[in-house]
Design a protein around this motif. Structure first.
Motif, PDB file in Angstrom:
ATOM      1  N   ASN A   1      -4.198  -5.623  15.638  1.00 18.15           N
ATOM      2  CA  ASN A   1      -4.272  -4.737  14.480  1.00 18.15           C
ATOM      3  C   ASN A   1      -3.664  -5.328  13.219  1.00 18.15           C
ATOM      4  O   ASN A   1      -3.602  -4.649  12.187  1.00 18.15           O
ATOM      5  CB  ASN A   1      -3.603  -3.392  14.793  1.00 18.15           C
ATOM      6  N   ALA A   2      -3.196  -6.558  13.272  1.00 19.67           N
ATOM      7  CA  ALA A   2      -2.736  -7.241  12.062  1.00 19.67           C
ATOM      8  C   ALA A   2      -3.954  -7.850  11.377  1.00 19.67           C
ATOM      9  O   ALA A   2      -4.157  -9.063  11.337  1.00 19.67           O
ATOM     10  CB  ALA A   2      -1.704  -8.316  12.403  1.00 19.67           C
ATOM     11  N   ARG A   3      -4.820  -6.963  10.866  1.00 14.49           N
ATOM     12  CA  ARG A   3      -6.077  -7.391  10.267  1.00 14.49           C
ATOM     13  C   ARG A   3      -6.453  -6.440   9.129  1.00 14.49           C
ATOM     14  O   ARG A   3      -5.991  -5.302   9.076  1.00 14.49           O
ATOM     15  CB  ARG A   3      -7.193  -7.456  11.314  1.00 14.49           C
ATOM     16  N   ARG A   4      -7.333  -6.919   8.254  1.00 11.17           N
ATOM     17  CA  ARG A   4      -7.682  -6.230   7.020  1.00 11.17           C
ATOM     18  C   ARG A   4      -8.179  -4.802   7.251  1.00 11.17           C
ATOM     19  O   ARG A   4      -7.673  -3.856   6.650  1.00 11.17           O
ATOM     20  CB  ARG A   4      -8.753  -7.051   6.284  1.00 11.17           C
ATOM     21  N   ASP A   5      -9.179  -4.631   8.105  1.00  9.02           N
ATOM     22  CA  ASP A   5      -9.779  -3.306   8.235  1.00  9.02           C
ATOM     23  C   ASP A   5      -8.797  -2.297   8.810  1.00  9.02           C
ATOM     24  O   ASP A   5      -8.800  -1.124   8.417  1.00  9.02           O
ATOM     25  CB  ASP A   5     -11.058  -3.369   9.077  1.00  9.02           C
ATOM     26  N   ALA A   6      -7.927  -2.722   9.709  1.00 10.51           N
ATOM     27  CA  ALA A   6      -6.946  -1.797  10.284  1.00 10.51           C
ATOM     28  C   ALA A   6      -5.957  -1.331   9.222  1.00 10.51           C
ATOM     29  O   ALA A   6      -5.596  -0.150   9.163  1.00 10.51           O
ATOM     30  CB  ALA A   6      -6.218  -2.462  11.441  1.00 10.51           C
ATOM     31  N   VAL A   7      -5.520  -2.250   8.370  1.00 10.04           N
ATOM     32  CA  VAL A   7      -4.583  -1.898   7.301  1.00 10.04           C
ATOM     33  C   VAL A   7      -5.227  -0.923   6.317  1.00 10.04           C
ATOM     34  O   VAL A   7      -4.662   0.133   5.992  1.00 10.04           O
ATOM     35  CB  VAL A   7      -4.096  -3.163   6.564  1.00 10.04           C
ATOM     36  N   LEU A   8      -6.420  -1.248   5.848  1.00 13.32           N
ATOM     37  CA  LEU A   8      -7.057  -0.428   4.820  1.00 13.32           C
ATOM     38  C   LEU A   8      -7.471   0.937   5.367  1.00 13.32           C
ATOM     39  O   LEU A   8      -7.342   1.960   4.676  1.00 13.32           O
ATOM     40  CB  LEU A   8      -8.266  -1.164   4.235  1.00 13.32           C
ATOM     41  N   THR A   9      -7.958   0.982   6.584  1.00 12.54           N
ATOM     42  CA  THR A   9      -8.337   2.264   7.186  1.00 12.54           C
ATOM     43  C   THR A   9      -7.130   3.167   7.345  1.00 12.54           C
ATOM     44  O   THR A   9      -7.191   4.380   7.066  1.00 12.54           O
ATOM     45  CB  THR A   9      -9.001   2.023   8.554  1.00 12.54           C
ATOM     46  N   THR A  10      -6.015   2.606   7.768  1.00 11.91           N
ATOM     47  CA  THR A  10      -4.799   3.403   7.946  1.00 11.91           C
ATOM     48  C   THR A  10      -4.301   3.948   6.612  1.00 11.91           C
ATOM     49  O   THR A  10      -3.900   5.118   6.515  1.00 11.91           O
ATOM     50  CB  THR A  10      -3.708   2.561   8.624  1.00 11.91           C
ATOM     51  N   LEU A  11      -4.299   3.123   5.590  1.00 10.83           N
ATOM     52  CA  LEU A  11      -3.845   3.583   4.276  1.00 10.83           C
ATOM     53  C   LEU A  11      -4.749   4.680   3.723  1.00 10.83           C
ATOM     54  O   LEU A  11      -4.269   5.665   3.153  1.00 10.83           O
ATOM     55  CB  LEU A  11      -3.778   2.399   3.308  1.00 10.83           C
TER      56      LEU A  11
ATOM     57  N   GLY B   1       0.808  -1.214   0.000  1.00 11.02           N
ATOM     58  CA  GLY B   1       0.000   0.000   0.000  1.00 11.02           C
ATOM     59  C   GLY B   1       0.837   1.259   0.000  1.00 11.02           C
ATOM     60  O   GLY B   1       0.581   2.190  -0.774  1.00 11.02           O
ATOM     61  N   VAL B   2       1.855   1.332   0.866  1.00  8.09           N
ATOM     62  CA  VAL B   2       2.662   2.555   0.931  1.00  8.09           C
ATOM     63  C   VAL B   2       3.503   2.730  -0.333  1.00  8.09           C
ATOM     64  O   VAL B   2       3.714   3.859  -0.802  1.00  8.09           O
ATOM     65  CB  VAL B   2       3.539   2.600   2.207  1.00  8.09           C
ATOM     66  N   VAL B   3       3.968   1.619  -0.905  1.00  6.10           N
ATOM     67  CA  VAL B   3       4.726   1.707  -2.157  1.00  6.10           C
ATOM     68  C   VAL B   3       3.824   2.223  -3.284  1.00  6.10           C
ATOM     69  O   VAL B   3       4.230   3.088  -4.079  1.00  6.10           O
ATOM     70  CB  VAL B   3       5.346   0.334  -2.517  1.00  6.10           C
ATOM     71  N   ALA B   4       2.597   1.726  -3.352  1.00  5.16           N
ATOM     72  CA  ALA B   4       1.659   2.166  -4.387  1.00  5.16           C
ATOM     73  C   ALA B   4       1.321   3.648  -4.246  1.00  5.16           C
ATOM     74  O   ALA B   4       0.953   4.305  -5.234  1.00  5.16           O
ATOM     75  CB  ALA B   4       0.392   1.329  -4.331  1.00  5.16           C
ATOM     76  N   MET B   5       1.439   4.169  -3.046  1.00  4.71           N
ATOM     77  CA  MET B   5       1.176   5.588  -2.822  1.00  4.71           C
ATOM     78  C   MET B   5       2.365   6.468  -3.182  1.00  4.71           C
ATOM     79  O   MET B   5       2.316   7.696  -3.040  1.00  4.71           O
ATOM     80  CB  MET B   5       0.784   5.807  -1.354  1.00  4.71           C
ATOM     81  N   GLY B   6       3.462   5.859  -3.615  1.00  2.59           N
ATOM     82  CA  GLY B   6       4.635   6.622  -4.010  1.00  2.59           C
ATOM     83  C   GLY B   6       5.604   6.913  -2.884  1.00  2.59           C
ATOM     84  O   GLY B   6       6.510   7.735  -3.038  1.00  2.59           O
ATOM     85  N   LEU B   7       5.451   6.221  -1.770  1.00  6.98           N
ATOM     86  CA  LEU B   7       6.352   6.422  -0.641  1.00  6.98           C
ATOM     87  C   LEU B   7       7.537   5.467  -0.740  1.00  6.98           C
ATOM     88  O   LEU B   7       7.399   4.319  -1.167  1.00  6.98           O
ATOM     89  CB  LEU B   7       5.615   6.198   0.682  1.00  6.98           C
TER      90      LEU B   7
ATOM     91  N   GLY C   1      -3.209   3.124  -2.652  1.00 10.24           N
ATOM     92  CA  GLY C   1      -2.702   2.334  -1.533  1.00 10.24           C
ATOM     93  C   GLY C   1      -3.677   1.270  -1.096  1.00 10.24           C
ATOM     94  O   GLY C   1      -3.308   0.104  -0.882  1.00 10.24           O
ATOM     95  N   VAL C   2      -4.941   1.647  -0.980  1.00 14.97           N
ATOM     96  CA  VAL C   2      -5.969   0.692  -0.571  1.00 14.97           C
ATOM     97  C   VAL C   2      -6.120  -0.414  -1.601  1.00 14.97           C
ATOM     98  O   VAL C   2      -6.258  -1.595  -1.258  1.00 14.97           O
ATOM     99  CB  VAL C   2      -7.304   1.421  -0.334  1.00 14.97           C
ATOM    100  N   ALA C   3      -6.059  -0.049  -2.892  1.00 19.48           N
ATOM    101  CA  ALA C   3      -6.205  -1.054  -3.950  1.00 19.48           C
ATOM    102  C   ALA C   3      -5.064  -2.065  -3.918  1.00 19.48           C
ATOM    103  O   ALA C   3      -5.280  -3.277  -4.046  1.00 19.48           O
ATOM    104  CB  ALA C   3      -6.270  -0.363  -5.307  1.00 19.48           C
ATOM    105  N   ALA C   4      -3.837  -1.568  -3.750  1.00 18.52           N
ATOM    106  CA  ALA C   4      -2.684  -2.463  -3.729  1.00 18.52           C
ATOM    107  C   ALA C   4      -2.730  -3.397  -2.514  1.00 18.52           C
ATOM    108  O   ALA C   4      -2.450  -4.609  -2.631  1.00 18.52           O
ATOM    109  CB  ALA C   4      -1.391  -1.661  -3.723  1.00 18.52           C
ATOM    110  N   ALA C   5      -3.102  -2.850  -1.359  1.00 15.42           N
ATOM    111  CA  ALA C   5      -3.205  -3.686  -0.162  1.00 15.42           C
ATOM    112  C   ALA C   5      -4.326  -4.689  -0.294  1.00 15.42           C
ATOM    113  O   ALA C   5      -4.190  -5.859   0.103  1.00 15.42           O
ATOM    114  CB  ALA C   5      -3.418  -2.802   1.064  1.00 15.42           C
ATOM    115  N   SER C   6      -5.447  -4.256  -0.868  1.00 14.04           N
ATOM    116  CA  SER C   6      -6.606  -5.156  -1.040  1.00 14.04           C
ATOM    117  C   SER C   6      -6.260  -6.330  -1.939  1.00 14.04           C
ATOM    118  O   SER C   6      -6.735  -7.456  -1.722  1.00 14.04           O
ATOM    119  CB  SER C   6      -7.779  -4.382  -1.627  1.00 14.04           C
ATOM    120  N   GLU C   7      -5.431  -6.079  -2.931  1.00 10.05           N
ATOM    121  CA  GLU C   7      -5.024  -7.170  -3.829  1.00 10.05           C
ATOM    122  C   GLU C   7      -4.225  -8.220  -3.060  1.00 10.05           C
ATOM    123  O   GLU C   7      -4.443  -9.431  -3.241  1.00 10.05           O
ATOM    124  CB  GLU C   7      -4.190  -6.614  -4.977  1.00 10.05           C
TER     125      GLU C   7
END
Length: 409
Positions: free
Chosen positions: A369-379, A304-310, A398-404
């Protein structure tokens, strides 16, 4: 003047996505509210024994001396070092982040002759480099961090036990940031001592430090001189062998947790309940399944963070599964952006220490917090916050890349 009496404590809702502490599992918080019992109540002593057995499985060890030190993870570190190190003994500390410096400081306070080797932050040590230093220094102990959250690096340990055994060196590691979310094999890796805390991948509050000790470590600890009463004369030829702490004297703590139940301190009952529940949850889900969940959440956050350009800091191949460090984009005020995430979304992410302070953000995916909703909400919150401070992100990238990644599970 009438004193102001505050109301009942009411913390704000927070999603703790930094390097720790993290949001505890709800059942851990419930366990802490269970009724207290006396320290020698049969329920209490049975719970202590039960907790020891649970942590043997968490550590992957048969060590009888597996227990809790009351206090934060640093209490476990200090108990291990002050109890195992005799004044004047050499200790080798490979430093690859802030917490290697901490081990060196604690060893110095234990009156060791401390030797360090260092590598750049964001890197780890090859076993050959550590073995060369052991040959040169000839230490009594190798003390090394497994996962250093200041850099997010995960030092490989699997080959170090054999190296230490070959050279007659005690092998200690601080696994505070890594235990529960990354592979850890105390017996297979030849550890003599390992300590941790609840507030990272174990999914609890800070305040209890699980520790496991090999038979060899216990022999060293129990061979130390005990102060039965009063304070010994410093001119006593055996004075250098006394453990300099009462509270952190593992010989006395082992007697308290062992079959004799000799009084040492009053066990922190609510923290015992919390530690028991942290271990119970890991084993109920499955130790390997919990590690895999951390790995999945970590991969998703990384994608997610890589997809955001970080840009990601450090050697990603040796990154812990449960935390990622990202470079703060040029022009974005790091502390102000973190504050905005906390104020606007109730989400906490971390900065770092030393040379990385103000340079990186550290984002954790640990325990509960190692769970789907926590990751996607943070991104999603991070994307919005970056945009507010002028860093352009492709909407939803970011959300799209993490969701994949998460969808592949």
């Amino acid at each position: 003047m009438t004193a102001l009496i505050p109301g009942e404590i009411a913390p704000p809702a927070r999603l703790l996505m930094g390097p720790g502490p993290i949001s505890a599992y709800p059942s851990v918080l419930r366990a802490m509210g269970a009724p207290l019992v006396g320290q020698y109540d049969p329920f209490m002593t049975a719970t202590m024994a039960e907790t020891q057995e649970l942590y043997r499985q968490v550590w992957s060890t048969a060590n009888e001396a597996t227990l809790l030190v009351d206090g934060t993870s640093r209490a476990g570190i200090e108990a291990a070092m002050v109890s195992l190190i005799r004044p004047g003994e050499r200790v080798l500390v490979p430093v690859f982040g802030r917490f290697g410096h901490l081990l060196a400081e604690v060893a110095e306070r234990a009156m060791a002759e401390v030797h360090t080797i260092e590598t750049a932050w964001g890197q780890v040590f090859a076993p050959s480099v550590i073995e060369e230093a052991i040959r040169r220094v000839k230490p009594a102990m190798l003390a090394i961090v497994q996962g250093d959250t200041s850099t997010t690096m995960n030092q490989p340990l699997a080959e170090l036990g054999e190296i230490c055994a070959k050279h007659g060196v005690l092998f200690y590691t601080d696994a505070t940031a890594s235990l529960g979310g990354n592979p850890f094999e105390a017996d297979a890796w030849g550890l003599d001592a390992a300590t941790a805390g609840l507030q990272k991948c174990l999914g609890g509050p800070s305040g209890s430090s699980p520790i496991t000790l090999s038979e060899r470590a216990v022999e060293v600890i129990t061979s130390r001189k005990r102060i039965e009463a009063g304070i010994r004369d410093e001119d006593d030829p055996d004075a250098a062998d006394f453990v300099r702490s009462n509270y952190f004297d593992l010989g006395m703590i082992l007697d308290y947790w062992g079959p004799r139940r000799l009084n040492h301190h009053t066990e922190a009952t609510s923290m015992l309940y919390a530690a028991r529940e942290c271990a119970r949850l890991i084993l109920a889900e499955g130790r390997e399944a919990v590690i895999a969940r951390h790995q999945l959440a970590g991969r998703a956050m990384l994608a997610g963070v890589v997809a955001m350009g970080l840009e990601v800091f450090g050697d990603v191949a040796h990154k812990m599964s449960n935390v990622v460090a990202v470079e703060i984009p040029e022009g974005v005020p790091g502390d102000a952006a973190r504050a905005a995430m906390l104020t606007d979304y109730g989400i906490e992410i971390g900065t770092s220490f030393g040379p990385l302070h103000g340079r990186v953000w550290r984002i954790g995916t640990m325990g509960y917090n190692a769970r789907r909703d926590a990751v996607l909400t943070t991104l999603a919150a991070l994307e919005s916050t970056l945009g507010r401070f002028g860093f352009a992100v492709a909407p939803g990238a970011g959300v799209a890349a993490a969701s994949e990644i998460l969808g592949q599970a």
